[in-house]
Design a protein around this motif. Structure first.
Motif, PDB file in Angstrom:
ATOM      1  N   PHE A 371       0.933  -1.218  -0.238  1.00  0.00           N
ATOM      2  CA  PHE A 371      -0.181   0.075   0.154  1.00  0.00           C
ATOM      3  C   PHE A 371       0.827   1.540   0.042  1.00  0.00           C
ATOM      4  N   VAL A 372       2.041   1.085   0.479  1.00  0.00           N
ATOM      5  CA  VAL A 372       2.820   2.499   0.816  1.00  0.00           C
ATOM      6  C   VAL A 372       3.702   2.762  -0.241  1.00  0.00           C
ATOM      7  N   ARG A 373       3.718   3.659  -0.900  1.00  0.00           N
ATOM      8  CA  ARG A 373       4.953   4.505  -1.723  1.00  0.00           C
ATOM      9  C   ARG A 373       5.226   5.571  -1.263  1.00  0.00           C
ATOM     10  N   GLY A 560      -3.171  -0.918  -3.936  1.00  0.00           N
ATOM     11  CA  GLY A 560      -2.227  -0.034  -3.383  1.00  0.00           C
ATOM     12  C   GLY A 560      -1.256   0.575  -4.590  1.00  0.00           C
ATOM     13  N   HIS A 561      -1.479  -0.099  -5.788  1.00  0.00           N
ATOM     14  CA  HIS A 561      -0.306   0.581  -6.879  1.00  0.00           C
ATOM     15  C   HIS A 561      -0.959   1.819  -7.451  1.00  0.00           C
ATOM     16  N   PRO A 562      -0.045   2.606  -7.558  1.00  0.00           N
ATOM     17  CA  PRO A 562      -0.084   3.950  -8.255  1.00  0.00           C
ATOM     18  C   PRO A 562      -0.842   3.945  -9.890  1.00  0.00           C
ATOM     19  N   HIS A 563      -0.316   2.821 -10.500  1.00  0.00           N
ATOM     20  CA  HIS A 563      -0.781   2.785 -11.708  1.00  0.00           C
ATOM     21  C   HIS A 563      -1.428   1.582 -12.159  1.00  0.00           C
ATOM     22  N   ILE A 564      -2.762   1.712 -12.528  1.00  0.00           N
ATOM     23  CA  ILE A 564      -3.445   0.537 -12.676  1.00  0.00           C
ATOM     24  C   ILE A 564      -4.225   0.303 -13.946  1.00  0.00           C
ATOM     25  N   LEU A 565      -4.062  -0.697 -14.544  1.00  0.00           N
ATOM     26  CA  LEU A 565      -4.920  -0.748 -15.939  1.00  0.00           C
ATOM     27  C   LEU A 565      -5.883  -2.052 -15.952  1.00  0.00           C
ATOM     28  N   ALA A 566      -6.982  -1.891 -15.985  1.00  0.00           N
ATOM     29  CA  ALA A 566      -7.883  -2.980 -16.499  1.00  0.00           C
ATOM     30  C   ALA A 566      -7.956  -3.483 -17.843  1.00  0.00           C
ATOM     31  N   VAL A 567      -7.763  -4.610 -18.037  1.00  0.00           N
ATOM     32  CA  VAL A 567      -7.768  -5.203 -19.593  1.00  0.00           C
ATOM     33  C   VAL A 567      -9.221  -5.718 -19.747  1.00  0.00           C
ATOM     34  N   LEU A 568      -9.994  -5.322 -20.552  1.00  0.00           N
ATOM     35  CA  LEU A 568     -11.624  -5.842 -20.397  1.00  0.00           C
ATOM     36  C   LEU A 568     -11.387  -6.725 -21.718  1.00  0.00           C
ATOM     37  N   PRO A 569     -12.586  -7.733 -21.395  1.00  0.00           N
ATOM     38  CA  PRO A 569     -12.768  -8.897 -22.578  1.00  0.00           C
ATOM     39  C   PRO A 569     -13.350  -8.419 -23.764  1.00  0.00           C
ATOM     40  N   SER A 570     -13.092  -8.568 -24.915  1.00  0.00           N
ATOM     41  CA  SER A 570     -13.773  -8.461 -26.029  1.00  0.00           C
ATOM     42  C   SER A 570     -14.861  -9.644 -26.327  1.00  0.00           C
ATOM     43  N   LYS A 571     -14.499 -10.640 -25.846  1.00  0.00           N
ATOM     44  CA  LYS A 571     -15.414 -11.909 -26.089  1.00  0.00           C
ATOM     45  C   LYS A 571     -15.783 -12.457 -24.687  1.00  0.00           C
ATOM     46  N   GLY A 572     -16.725 -13.256 -24.992  1.00  0.00           N
ATOM     47  CA  GLY A 572     -17.347 -13.635 -23.695  1.00  0.00           C
ATOM     48  C   GLY A 572     -19.020 -13.148 -23.584  1.00  0.00           C
ATOM     49  N   PRO A 573     -19.760 -13.799 -22.676  1.00  0.00           N
ATOM     50  CA  PRO A 573     -21.076 -13.135 -22.669  1.00  0.00           C
ATOM     51  C   PRO A 573     -21.404 -11.820 -22.395  1.00  0.00           C
TER      52      PRO A 573
END
Ligand code: ZN
Length: 736
Positions: A371-373, A560-573
């Motif tokens: 958590f701590v930077r 706790g990370h300062p730089h976060i990226l979410a990778v969304l799915p292009s397939k699936g329900p």
């Protein structure tokens, strides 16, 4: 088992609302004492309160101008004994509510009063108003924040605390009081102090409380409870002590087990620290989820109260606040030491009694690393109360490690003697880290200034590295050489580095402590047999920044990370894709779709989202050596297969320093996951039921790297250890 309860908070959060408004510079000497004679009528159905407060001010204040604060929801209808000269509104920066500040003229007796030596009149205030409950269930943010409430009046219950501003607040003073509460039939009240009576007068209930001990804030809680009680005598107590449990639904077995636990914990802390300070202890079921510790009572929410692990974590923690925080008060301007010490002597100590001390310290250091930077770090002397994962990792985590190191520095006996002396000297007074230092210096005759300065006034932690390890024959024995480095920026820490050396033919390693004053220290030691293994700080006794390899990846690294990226799915329900978008939005994450990426970025923490995400394999492959596998829509976790279609699953791994989580959710449970996952920061894998989002499995990965451990082969060749060190059993802290 959870080692830290995300739902808990302490009374200090409520005080902080006032502390922020007017930073209290508490004098260490005697603080002025104010007596309140309060008569309160509660009208829960109308959210209404009427108060008459007869205030006896310190004599020295009588000829001075004065000011006090009162909630801006309350209107003063009459004032005797002083003249008001001004009134202004103050905006509370926490936006929990506003206050009015009232200015009073000095009291100047007229000639006749002077001649008759008339007693100085009390300040008598009558005020009333509507204080609606602004209670909310704690709402989790992505980084583990929670809303706090200053209380209110309603049919579900009444909670009035320091932050509510329901009693005139004079800066820098402590209070004692007598409180009469008039309520509807069937109601009961709860405050600090001693219950003098609980009677019915016509169609109303009347309670009288007397609190002779100085207190920072006056609390009034009321509700319709089932009451269970027990008169006990503690091992060190002179007077009988009243224990009570107040529940909103009748539950005799639950109440009885809490009554027994209460007595056990009070005995434990009387043995360790000194006599319990109050005439009663009450556990009350609150009407929203809390873990508040007030003087002589605690308020736990309906869910919290029924969680089995609370009885060995939050509950003793709240009881212990009667010694630390509500016994010895905190001088907030110089840092809140009470959470670290309470966490150490409650949450931690009970784990130590269960031989889980090493694990607890490792988890504590892992949370700090997660958590701590540098940007959100601060010294312990700047901690007041927690508001997110980082402030908790510092105020509670670094705080408890500080007391652990102090204990090792002094030895158990002197550590306990120091705490007893501190409690005795500062009971009902505000104290700081400097007061703790002076007390421990008196007991130990040591100069503890450098120790306290580096751990409480400096942000950050040492980062240790081990280099140039070698062994060579030396006369009849062997010589072990190594270099210890401190890699953190800034000056070196003065450390007592614990280490252990395992010698050929011996089953138990030899423990050693090496003093380290420089950034770079070479050590050379003679042993009669050949060293086979060297472990630096193998039991996590030092507060330090762990190496990435020492921390099996957990969700806290993502939260706790300062730089976060979410990778969304292009397939699936479609439902799953929509649900995951909701999650990304709720957590405020940057996102990209998997078909827009050729490779995963390497400089951000990553959430790989969805069962059909094309990067799923990259998030799972590094976990194969932990037995994780996905075959035909089944995942194997902790040795068992689970159908992905019937569960929500989270796994966390790491590529180098980059944390990567994979989430395969059940779309209709997404709201529960959004709320729950930030509370599971300590875990590396989680499994939830698909239909109820009940947590079915939570676990940590085993540590596979030991960067501060070296093994030597028969030729004396050194290499980094691949297995866990053997640790000597720890002796738990008990009363000498
Ligand atoms: Zn606490």
């Amino acid at each position: 088992m959870l080692t830290c309860q995300p739902l808990t908070n302490h009374c200090f959060a409520l005080l902080t609302a006032l502390c922020l408004l007017l930073p209290i510079q508490l004098a260490h000497a005697e603080q002025p004492l104010i007596h309140h004679e309060l008569i309160v009528t509660l009208y829960p159905d109308r959210h209404h309160i009427e108060v008459r407060d007869a205030i006896r001010l310190p004599e020295a204040w009588q000829s001075q101008k004065l000011s006090f604060l009162l909630s801006d929801k309350l209107q003063i209808s009459a004032m005797e004994g002083r003249t008001m000269t001004d009134m202004a509104r103050v905006v509370d920066p926490t936006q929990q509510g506003g206050f009015h500040t009232y200015q009073l003229a000095p009291y100047l007796p007229n000639e006749q009063e002077k001649q008759e030596k008339a007693p100085i009149p009390q300040l008598i205030l009558r005020y009333s108003g509507k204080i609606e409950s602004t209670m909310q269930q704690p709402v989790s943010g992505y980084r583990g924040g929670a809303t706090i409430s200053t209380g209110g009046i309603g049919e579900e219950g009444v909670f009035l605390g320091g932050g509510t501003g329901w009693v005139p607040y004079f800066e820098g003073a402590l209070n004692h009081f007598r409180l009469t509460v008039i309520m509807p039939q069937g109601w009961r009240s709860l405050s600090q102090g001693k219950p003098l009576s609980h009677t019915q007068e016509r169609d109303r209930m009347v309670d009288v409380w007397e609190a002779p001990h100085p207190t920072e804030a006056i609390y009034l809680h009321a509700g319709q409870w089932h009451r269970y009680k027990k008169q006990v005598t503690t091992r060190h107590g002179q007077q009988p002590l009243l224990l009570a449990v107040l529940l909103r639904q009748a539950d005799e077995p639950l109440a009885q087990s809490y009554l027994q636990d209460t007595l056990d914990y009070i005995n434990l802390y009387e043995d360790l620290i000194g006599p319990y300070s109050y005439d009663k202890f009450v556990l009350a079921e609150n009407f929203w989820e809390t873990g508040y510790g007030m003087p002589s009572f605690t308020l736990l929410g309906s869910q919290v109260i029924r969680l089995p692990f609370i009885r060995t974590s939050s509950y003793p923690h709240e009881i212990l606040h009667n010694w630390w925080g509500n016994g010895v008060f905190v001088d907030y301007a110089q840092g809140n030491w009470s959470e670290g010490l309470t966490a150490y002597m409650a949450d931690y100590l009970l784990q130590e009694h269960n031989h889980q001390g090493v694990l607890y310290r490792h988890t504590t250091l892992s949370k700090y690393a997660g958590f701590v930077r540098r940007e959100n770090d601060f010294p312990l002397t700047h901690f007041t109360s927690r508001h997110d994962g980082a402030s908790q990792a510092i105020g509670y985590g670094k705080g408890l490690m500080f007391f652990h190191m102090l204990r090792r520095h002094l030895g158990d006996k002197m550590f306990i003697q120091g705490l007893r002396s501190f409690y005795q000297q500062y009971r009902f007074k505000a104290a700081s880290y400097a007061d703790l230092r002076r007390t421990f210096e008196q007991i130990s005759s040591m100069d503890l200034r450098p120790f306290f300065t580096q751990w409480t006034q400096r942000a950050g932690a040492p980062e240790l590295e081990l280099e140039a390890t070698s062994i060579q024959p030396d006369g009849r024995g062997w010589r072990l050489n190594f270099t210890l480095l401190q890699k953190q920026p800034g000056a070196p820490y003065q450390l007592q580095v614990p280490l252990q050396v395992t010698l050929q033919g011996e089953s138990q390693p030899q423990p050693l402590v090496i003093p380290m004053q420089r950034l770079n220290q070479t050590v050379s030691r003679y042993f009669s047999s050949r060293p086979e293994r060297l472990d630096i700080d193998p039991a996590f006794d030092l507060f330090r920044t762990l190496h990435a390899g020492e921390i099996p990846p957990t969700l806290s690294a993502l939260f706790g990370h300062p730089h976060i990226l979410a990778v969304l799915p292009s397939k699936g329900p479609l439902a799953e894709q929509q649900a995951l978008r909701r999650l990304v939005h709720a957590w405020g994450l940057s996102s990209v779709q998997d078909d827009q990426l050729t490779n995963l970025p390497t400089d951000q923490a990553l959430w790989i989202l969805g069962q059909h995400n094309r990067f799923r394999e990259q998030a799972l492959a590094p976990l194969r050596n932990q037995g994780v596998e996905v075959v035909h829509n089944q995942i194997t976790l902790a040795g068992k297969p689970y159908e992905l279609a019937k569960h929500s699953v989270v796994t966390v791994t790491r590529q180098g320093k980059q944390p990567i989580a994979w989430l395969s959710p059940q779309a209709d449970q997404i709201d529960a996951l959004i709320r729950k996952l930030p509370h599971y920061g300590a875990y590396g894998h989680l499994l939830f039921a698909g239909d109820s989002s009940e947590n079915l499995l939570r676990g940590k990965w085993s540590q596979t790297q030991y960067p501060l451990s070296v093994v030597f082969d028969a030729q004396g060749q050194a290499s980094t250890a691949q297995s866990a060190p053997t640790l000597a059993p720890e002796l738990s802290l008990t009363a000498p």
